[in-house]
Write a protein that holds these residues in place. Structure first.
Motif, PDB file in Angstrom:
ATOM      1  N   ARG A 189      -4.474   1.754   4.399  1.00  0.00           N
ATOM      2  CA  ARG A 189      -3.434   1.949   3.980  1.00  0.00           C
ATOM      3  C   ARG A 189      -2.119   1.145   4.718  1.00  0.00           C
ATOM      4  NH1 ARG A 189      -7.135   5.870   4.437  1.00  0.00           N
ATOM      5  NH2 ARG A 189      -7.507   6.809   2.725  1.00  0.00           N
ATOM      6  N   GLY A 190      -0.875   2.125   4.970  1.00  0.00           N
ATOM      7  CA  GLY A 190      -0.173   1.347   5.640  1.00  0.00           C
ATOM      8  C   GLY A 190       0.309   0.936   6.524  1.00  0.00           C
ATOM      9  N   ASP A 245     -11.881   0.392  -2.039  1.00  0.00           N
ATOM     10  CA  ASP A 245     -10.530   0.540  -2.533  1.00  0.00           C
ATOM     11  C   ASP A 245     -10.289   1.660  -1.592  1.00  0.00           C
ATOM     12  OD1 ASP A 245      -9.489  -0.997  -3.926  1.00  0.00           O
ATOM     13  OD2 ASP A 245     -11.271  -0.919  -5.550  1.00  0.00           O
ATOM     14  N   ARG A 286      -0.303  -6.699  -4.351  1.00  0.00           N
ATOM     15  CA  ARG A 286      -1.076  -6.582  -3.519  1.00  0.00           C
ATOM     16  C   ARG A 286      -2.357  -7.240  -3.298  1.00  0.00           C
ATOM     17  NH1 ARG A 286      -3.191  -0.696  -2.739  1.00  0.00           N
ATOM     18  NH2 ARG A 286      -5.083  -1.722  -4.419  1.00  0.00           N
ATOM     19  N   GLN A 306       0.055  -3.186  -7.608  1.00  0.00           N
ATOM     20  CA  GLN A 306      -1.063  -3.949  -7.288  1.00  0.00           C
ATOM     21  C   GLN A 306      -1.286  -5.373  -7.506  1.00  0.00           C
ATOM     22  OE1 GLN A 306      -2.257  -0.979  -9.947  1.00  0.00           O
ATOM     23  NE2 GLN A 306      -3.591   0.486  -8.528  1.00  0.00           N
ATOM     24  N   THR A 318      -8.257  -0.977   1.688  1.00  0.00           N
ATOM     25  CA  THR A 318      -8.575  -0.525   3.419  1.00  0.00           C
ATOM     26  C   THR A 318      -8.906  -2.443   3.439  1.00  0.00           C
ATOM     27  OG1 THR A 318      -9.141   1.359   4.543  1.00  0.00           O
ATOM     28  CG2 THR A 318      -9.883  -0.421   6.012  1.00  0.00           C
ATOM     29  N   GLN A 350       1.206   3.922  -3.402  1.00  0.00           N
ATOM     30  CA  GLN A 350       0.798   5.412  -2.462  1.00  0.00           C
ATOM     31  C   GLN A 350       1.599   6.715  -4.035  1.00  0.00           C
ATOM     32  OE1 GLN A 350       0.361   5.929   1.642  1.00  0.00           O
ATOM     33  NE2 GLN A 350      -0.888   8.359   1.136  1.00  0.00           N
ATOM     34  N   THR A 385      -4.335   3.188  -2.334  1.00  0.00           N
ATOM     35  CA  THR A 385      -4.210   2.100  -1.358  1.00  0.00           C
ATOM     36  C   THR A 385      -5.852   1.508  -0.950  1.00  0.00           C
ATOM     37  OG1 THR A 385      -4.733   3.681   0.425  1.00  0.00           O
ATOM     38  CG2 THR A 385      -2.829   3.342   0.153  1.00  0.00           C
ATOM     39  N   ASN A 387       1.139  -1.156  -0.066  1.00  0.00           N
ATOM     40  CA  ASN A 387      -0.087  -0.165   0.320  1.00  0.00           C
ATOM     41  C   ASN A 387       1.030   1.499   0.093  1.00  0.00           C
ATOM     42  OD1 ASN A 387      -2.792  -0.910  -0.197  1.00  0.00           O
ATOM     43  ND2 ASN A 387      -2.965  -0.593   1.760  1.00  0.00           N
ATOM     44  N   SER A 388       1.839   1.230   1.172  1.00  0.00           N
ATOM     45  CA  SER A 388       2.814   1.995   0.896  1.00  0.00           C
ATOM     46  C   SER A 388       3.473   2.477  -0.526  1.00  0.00           C
ATOM     47  CB  SER A 388       3.611   2.466   1.899  1.00  0.00           C
ATOM     48  OG  SER A 388       2.997   2.404   3.530  1.00  0.00           O
TER      49      SER A 388
END
Length: 626
Positions: free
Chosen positions: A231-232, A212, A195, A192, A219, A180, A217, A176-177
């Motif tokens: 997020r991170g 989304d 992830r 992506q 959740t 971003q 990012t 996610n980080s």
């Protein structure tokens, strides 16, 4: 015009080259797990669409199909885990009807009793009976031990899988980080993919959903709404395994009473959430493992414990049926021992009928877990017999008062109103307000110890004991004697050392007789016993009445049906998963033929742009030569 042509063709070549690179990337990753097909957009870069530029690189997939894929992945992991364990559980009992199956071993034992009845003078027949009884006890011991081994294995696997799931959460937060903070579309698409693959892997452990966010990012939440990744930031999962489990190991929301491990979510904010609680995780392998460890396998243990108790009490206990009067019942409880029960069916004003159960004890009165009785209504209480018959009046009255108080505290719809009077060892129960007595009975262990083979002749015999020197009475004084009894079931060692007790004609008559052998056979194959609804045999809301022989067959049938249902469910779920995978792959997967067609079209466009550029060059050269 030539300058416009040069500009347009040059831009077209760049855009076409970028598109060719995307096609090449798709083809190169056609077999890469988790790779989602890429596409690239083109945009106008000049007035009148005279210029073209490269737009964004996007991943081509169906979001609804991805959501379904994760749901079916969790479901498939759940059903597969359950099917695997229930199949192993079913194998413990053998193929119904075969000589080595549990019912086959039981039948071999009862058949040898018939042979002993026909030939009571045969020492070989007595030896065969005891040998077959020992074989039956050993098979029950082994099955119950294997049940606990399966639970211990699951406990260990829960620790491993929890660690893997926690690592996946950290990985998702890290990706996610990176997403971003990444501006390159191609690099972002790769991240992506990684992830999504991590979330897909996580969904095999538990049911998850994603939301989304605008910054790219996602959740991640459990199906019950617990946030795992924001997020991170990622929660950490931990499992406090308890090593080797036994029949008494159980889950409780009260940490001080819990004797098995649980999954704890530690959020970045410092909060702790118990995911081992029922319903916290609803699907995936973790949910299946928790259900198997805390529900399915304990119920299998209970069935074996009930079978062991049935074997023991059917041969050592007598049933005393009370004499009913006008809203009263009277019964003689002489010889009662700790663990023996008094059962009084009562009818309340609304017409409902419940059993009030009093369990003899050597301690002060206390409530009894209804799962340990043959009735699940919750109206159960111990009464103290340690002071002898002269104290029964006070101890039974105290138990009835406490039982009513406990029922009121638990906000039961009906509160039993009973009184008791005692004369010697005869106790009379009388119904009161809103409570009508409709009968009663007592189950009393007749032998006074493992070496007592004269009391209760010929009907009560302590053939099976709790270990080598303890009589089974169902005591709840030092924990429930029923719990784990299947592992401790043993043929009475006193009987093994002197088998003549099986055929002696009477307490003081050493001549041989088949009466005791016949009484044992009848008690096991014909006499109805009451088994608790906690075993799940015959239903979950009412006691089950059957002979020990029938109960043995019912256990095998129940486990066979459970294993069959689990396999059928898994087969169905695997088809659903395959369908979801196919649906997602249709949109997100790389089709080589389609990519080759795109490549040919792009090559044609590239050639056309090149020819325009060549023509423009020739025109400029001609102008320069003028």
């Amino acid at each position: 015009m030539s300058l416009d042509a040069i500009w347009t063709s040059t831009a077209g070549l760049k855009a076409t080259q970028a598109a060719i690179n995307i096609v090449s990337q798709n083809v190169a990753n056609a077999g890469t797990a988790g790779y989602v097909r890429r596409t690239i957009d083109t945009v106008s870069t000049a007035p009148g669409n005279t210029g073209i530029g490269v737009g964004t690189v996007t991943r081509s997939f169906d979001a609804a199909a991805l959501k379904q894929l994760r749901s079916e992945t969790a479901g498939a992991a759940y059903t597969s885990t359950r099917s695997n364990i229930t199949a192993q559980l079913d194998k413990l009992y053998g193929t119904p009807g075969t000589s080595t199956a549990l019912d086959g071993t039981f039948n071999t034992f009862t058949e040898s009793l018939q042979e002993l009845t026909a030939s009571p003078t045969s020492a070989a027949a007595r030896s065969t009976v005891l040998s077959n009884a020992a074989t039956l006890a050993t098979q029950i011991n082994s099955a119950a031990s294997t049940v606990q081994n399966l639970r211990t294995g699951i406990e260990s696997q829960l620790g491993t899988d929890t660690a893997v799931a926690s690592s996946l959460l950290q990985n998702i937060a890290s990706l996610n980080s990176k997403i971003q903070n990444t501006t390159d579309d191609s690099s972002k698409a790769d991240l992506q993919d990684q992830r999504d693959q991590a979330i897909n892997n996580l969904s095999s452990y538990m049911d998850v959903s994603t939301v989304d966010q605008r910054d790219g990012t996602v959740t991640v939440l459990t199906g019950s709404g617990v946030t795992l990744v924001d997020r991170g930031n990622a929660a950490t999962l931990s499992f406090d395994g308890h090593g080797t489990l036994d029949a008494s190991s159980s889950y409780s929301t009260d940490a001080s009473k819990r004797t098995v491990g649980t999954i704890t979510v530690n959020t970045p904010g410092g909060a702790k959430i118990d995911l081992g609680a029922p319903g916290a995780i609803r699907s995936g392998s973790l949910a299946a493992q928790l259900e198997l460890r805390d529900v399915t396998l304990p119920q299998a243990q209970r069935q074996l414990d009930d079978l062991a108790a049935g074997l023991a009490t059917s041969l050592s206990n007598k049933t005393v049926t009370g004499t009913t009067g006008t809203n009263t019942v009277q019964m003689d409880i002489s010889g009662i021992q700790a663990g023996n029960t008094l059962t009084i069916p009562v009818t309340f004003g609304d017409g409902s009928v419940r059993n009030v159960t009093l369990v003899a004890s050597n301690s002060a009165t206390t409530g009894v877990d209804p799962a340990l009785t043959t009735d699940s209504s919750g109206y159960a209480q111990t009464f103290d017999i340690s002071g002898g018959p002269t104290t029964y009046q006070a101890s039974i009255s105290a138990a009835l008062t406490a039982l009513s108080s406990n029922a009121a505290q638990k906000q039961f719809k009906n509160i039993p109103s009973l009184t008791a009077s005692v004369s010697g060892t005869s106790v009379t129960f009388t119904g009161g307000t809103n409570t009508t007595v409709s009968g009663g009975s007592a189950s009393i262990t007749v032998p006074t110890g493992v070496s007592d083979f004269t009391t209760g002749y010929p009907n009560q015999t302590a053939v099976f004991t709790d270990g080598v020197n303890t009589l089974y009475t169902g005591s709840v004084d030092k924990g429930a004697q029923l719990t784990g009894f299947a592992q401790r079931l043993t043929v009475n060692p006193v009987l093994q050392s002197n088998s003549s007790f099986l055929t002696s004609s009477g307490p003081s008559d050493t001549t041989t007789s088949g009466a005791r052998g016949q009484a044992i056979f009848t008690a096991l194959t014909s006499t109805q016993q009451t088994f608790s609804s906690a075993s799940g045999i015959g239903g979950f809301s009412a006691p089950y009445h059957a002979s020990v022989a029938q109960f043995t067959q019912d256990i095998i049938s129940a486990q066979g049906a459970s294993a069959s249902a689990a396999k059928s469910s898994d087969d169905t779920q695997q088809v659903a998963l395959s369908t979801a995978q196919s649906r997602f792959s249709t949109e997100a997967g790389v089709n080589i033929d389609a990519e080759m067609s795109n490549l040919i079209a792009l090559q044609t466009a590239y050639g056309a742009n090149a020819r325009v550029l060549t023509a423009a060059r020739d025109m400029l050269n001609q102008l320069l030569q003028i």
